[in-house]
Design an enzyme around this catalytic site. Structure first.
Site, PDB file in Angstrom:
ATOM      1  N   LYS A  71     -16.900  25.489  10.338  1.00 33.46           N
ATOM      2  CA  LYS A  71     -18.306  25.202  10.044  1.00 33.46           C
ATOM      3  C   LYS A  71     -19.140  26.467   9.823  1.00 33.46           C
ATOM      4  CE  LYS A  71     -18.755  20.695  12.295  1.00 33.46           C
ATOM      5  NZ  LYS A  71     -19.545  19.866  13.211  1.00 33.46           N
TER       6      LYS A  71
ATOM      7  N   ASP B 278     -25.520  17.121  11.203  1.00 31.62           N
ATOM      8  CA  ASP B 278     -25.282  16.740  12.608  1.00 31.62           C
ATOM      9  C   ASP B 278     -26.596  16.641  13.387  1.00 31.62           C
ATOM     10  OD1 ASP B 278     -22.510  16.518  12.595  1.00 31.62           O
ATOM     11  OD2 ASP B 278     -22.198  18.639  13.044  1.00 31.62           O
TER      12      ASP B 278
ATOM     13  N   ALA C 283     -23.302  24.479  24.970  1.00 27.76           N
ATOM     14  CA  ALA C 283     -24.032  25.400  24.083  1.00 27.76           C
ATOM     15  C   ALA C 283     -23.154  25.798  22.902  1.00 27.76           C
ATOM     16  CB  ALA C 283     -24.483  26.623  24.871  1.00 27.76           C
TER      17      ALA C 283
ATOM     18  N   GLY D 204     -21.162  24.453  19.057  1.00 30.86           N
ATOM     19  CA  GLY D 204     -21.639  24.113  17.716  1.00 30.86           C
ATOM     20  C   GLY D 204     -22.499  22.856  17.687  1.00 30.86           C
TER      21      GLY D 204
HETATM   22  P1  NAP Z   1     -17.563  23.756  20.804  1.00 33.62           P
HETATM   23  O1  NAP Z   1     -18.328  24.553  19.808  1.00 33.62           O
HETATM   24  O2  NAP Z   1     -16.168  24.124  21.138  1.00 33.62           O
HETATM   25  O3  NAP Z   1     -18.443  23.764  22.169  1.00 33.62           O
HETATM   26  C1  NAP Z   1     -17.997  23.131  23.334  1.00 33.62           C
HETATM   27  C2  NAP Z   1     -19.042  23.310  24.431  1.00 33.62           C
HETATM   28  O4  NAP Z   1     -18.614  22.568  25.564  1.00 33.62           O
HETATM   29  C3  NAP Z   1     -19.211  24.756  24.890  1.00 33.62           C
HETATM   30  O5  NAP Z   1     -20.534  24.945  25.291  1.00 33.62           O
HETATM   31  C4  NAP Z   1     -18.259  24.845  26.076  1.00 33.62           C
HETATM   32  O6  NAP Z   1     -18.674  25.785  27.058  1.00 33.62           O
HETATM   33  C5  NAP Z   1     -18.391  23.461  26.672  1.00 33.62           C
HETATM   34  N1  NAP Z   1     -17.187  23.032  27.364  1.00 33.62           N
HETATM   35  C6  NAP Z   1     -15.931  22.916  26.838  1.00 33.62           C
HETATM   36  N2  NAP Z   1     -15.075  22.464  27.775  1.00 33.62           N
HETATM   37  C7  NAP Z   1     -15.793  22.305  28.910  1.00 33.62           C
HETATM   38  C8  NAP Z   1     -15.456  21.887  30.225  1.00 33.62           C
HETATM   39  N3  NAP Z   1     -14.209  21.526  30.561  1.00 33.62           N
HETATM   40  N4  NAP Z   1     -16.438  21.838  31.159  1.00 33.62           N
HETATM   41  C9  NAP Z   1     -17.711  22.206  30.836  1.00 33.62           C
HETATM   42  N5  NAP Z   1     -18.077  22.619  29.607  1.00 33.62           N
HETATM   43  C10 NAP Z   1     -17.131  22.666  28.660  1.00 33.62           C
HETATM   44  O7  NAP Z   1     -17.492  22.229  20.361  1.00 33.62           O
HETATM   45  P2  NAP Z   1     -18.619  21.397  19.581  1.00 33.62           P
HETATM   46  O8  NAP Z   1     -18.416  21.504  18.110  1.00 33.62           O
HETATM   47  O9  NAP Z   1     -19.953  21.747  20.134  1.00 33.62           O
HETATM   48  O10 NAP Z   1     -18.231  19.887  19.969  1.00 33.62           O
HETATM   49  C11 NAP Z   1     -18.363  19.438  21.304  1.00 33.62           C
HETATM   50  C12 NAP Z   1     -18.240  17.918  21.368  1.00 33.62           C
HETATM   51  O11 NAP Z   1     -19.314  17.320  20.653  1.00 33.62           O
HETATM   52  C13 NAP Z   1     -16.990  17.372  20.676  1.00 33.62           C
HETATM   53  O12 NAP Z   1     -15.984  17.247  21.620  1.00 33.62           O
HETATM   54  C14 NAP Z   1     -17.402  16.026  20.130  1.00 33.62           C
HETATM   55  O13 NAP Z   1     -16.986  15.003  21.016  1.00 33.62           O
HETATM   56  C15 NAP Z   1     -18.906  16.075  20.129  1.00 33.62           C
HETATM   57  N6  NAP Z   1     -19.454  15.925  18.766  1.00 33.62           N
HETATM   58  C16 NAP Z   1     -19.867  14.709  18.394  1.00 33.62           C
HETATM   59  C17 NAP Z   1     -20.389  14.503  17.134  1.00 33.62           C
HETATM   60  C18 NAP Z   1     -20.870  13.146  16.750  1.00 33.62           C
HETATM   61  O14 NAP Z   1     -21.141  12.937  15.572  1.00 33.62           O
HETATM   62  N7  NAP Z   1     -21.019  12.235  17.686  1.00 33.62           N
HETATM   63  C19 NAP Z   1     -20.493  15.583  16.228  1.00 33.62           C
HETATM   64  C20 NAP Z   1     -20.055  16.860  16.647  1.00 33.62           C
HETATM   65  C21 NAP Z   1     -19.527  17.010  17.918  1.00 33.62           C
HETATM   66  P3  NAP Z   1     -18.326  27.366  26.985  1.00 33.62           P
HETATM   67  O15 NAP Z   1     -19.455  28.001  26.230  1.00 33.62           O
HETATM   68  O16 NAP Z   1     -18.235  27.770  28.392  1.00 33.62           O
HETATM   69  O17 NAP Z   1     -17.002  27.464  26.264  1.00 33.62           O
END
Ligand code: NAP
Length: 270
Positions: free
Chosen positions: A52, A88, A113, A115
């Site tokens: 992204k 998004d 915090a 994407g």
């Molecule tokens: P990302 O960029 O990898 O960010 C993940 C975030 O979650 C980071 O802040 C990370 O913290 C934290 N995290 C990961 N594992 C954790 C754990 N075990 N305990 C506590 N915090 C944790 O991923 P993303 O793109 O933001 O996506 C995250 C989720 O959003 C996806 O899994 C998906 O289910 C959801 N999503 C949904 C939609 C929708 O349309 N509904 C769209 C996009 C995403 P750190 O900074 O410490 O690594």
């Protein structure tokens, strides 16, 4: 999920489009982005993790909101000119406002915090009163909060802390809306929740961006505690609908898209 949702929408409107999945290796991103996306038969693409941000350097134009968010999840090919968008954040904002109402005085607690948080918080910050970001790695939360606070379109007071029981408990007492953007609770870890159930209460709106499973442990606990809930599916379908409209210039058949996604999620749950 996106292929099923978009292909159902193309069929419904009678458009001779097809949405296909393309696996891209990191070393192929540039070639795929430039050659395949500028092909006159290609109208656009979705871009997902981990591209992204990386895709942005290969695009000719980037929509202002996508550039502020710092990530692109949708690309449109206009006669060989590639323009990037982020659908998004707008999708999440729409889902939250439809469920909660005006965010003018809302205090929102966001977990994560990464994407998704970046896109969601950007849109919430332009509308809400307070946003507290709690994250496992505090420096990511602080960086996001500082960045959002520096933007002229930010109207919320944005603060950050590490994700701990104490910070969660204190922030939840003050919050009107809780948004989980961490993957905690996502399949196959469906027994996990980022929040202990005893911290949830009525009067709170709990929005889990995780959509597989449809009802995460966090949402089940929230419901049990008498809180209002919002599933991640609504955001998923709204971002798909916004992208469909960018590609086709036609109103997206959202009910058909929702049905297509729900059919898959229900099948997975059985
Ligand atoms: P990302 O960029 O990898 O960010 C993940 C975030 O979650 C980071 O802040 C990370 O913290 C934290 N995290 C990961 N594992 C954790 C754990 N075990 N305990 C506590 N915090 C944790 O991923 P993303 O793109 O933001 O996506 C995250 C989720 O959003 C996806 O899994 C998906 O289910 C959801 N999503 C949904 C939609 C929708 O349309 N509904 C769209 C996009 C995403 P750190 O900074 O410490 O690594």
């Amino acid at each position: 999920m996106s292929a099923v949702m978009q292909n159902a929408a193309f069929r419904e409107i009678g458009l001779d489009f097809s949405y296909e999945l393309l696996e891209v290796k990191p070393e192929d991103l540039r070639r795929k982005a430039l050659d395949e996306l500028t092909d006159p038969r290609v109208r656009g693409a979705n871009v997902t993790i981990p591209y992204k941000v990386a895709i942005m350097q290969y695009l000719d134009e980037i929509d202002l909101e996508a550039s502020r968010i710092g990530a692109v999840n949708a690309v449109v090919n206009d006669g060989g000119i590639l323009k990037g968008y982020n659908t998004d954040g707008v999708a999440a904002l729409r889902a939250v406002v439809e469920t909660y109402g005006s965010l003018r005085d809302a205090r929102i607690l966001v977990l994560g915090a990464g994407g998704a948080a970046r896109a969601i918080c950007y849109k919430l910050a332009g509308n809400a009163s307070e946003i507290m970001i709690l994250n496992r790695t505090i420096k990511h939360a602080v960086a996001l909060s500082d960045y959002l606070s520096s933007l002229p379109e930010c109207r919320a007071d944005v603060t950050a802390d590490s994700l701990r029981y104490e910070s969660l408990s204190n922030s939840l007492r003050e919050a009107d809306i809780l948004v989980n953007t961490t993957p905690v609770g996502m399949y196959p870890e469906t027994e996990s929740s980022p929040v202990e159930s005893k911290l949830l209460r009525s009067g709170l709106l709990v929005f889990d961006t995780v959509y597989n499973p449809l009802m995460t442990k966090l949402l089940l606990d929230a419901k049990e505690a008498g809180a209002k809930i919002l599933t991640g599916v609504r955001m998923l379908v709204y971002q798909g609908a916004a992208t469909f409209e960018l590609w086709t210039g036609r109103k997206a058949p959202e009910a058909v898209m929702m049905d297509a996604v729900m059919k898959i999620l229900k099948r997975k749950a059985d």
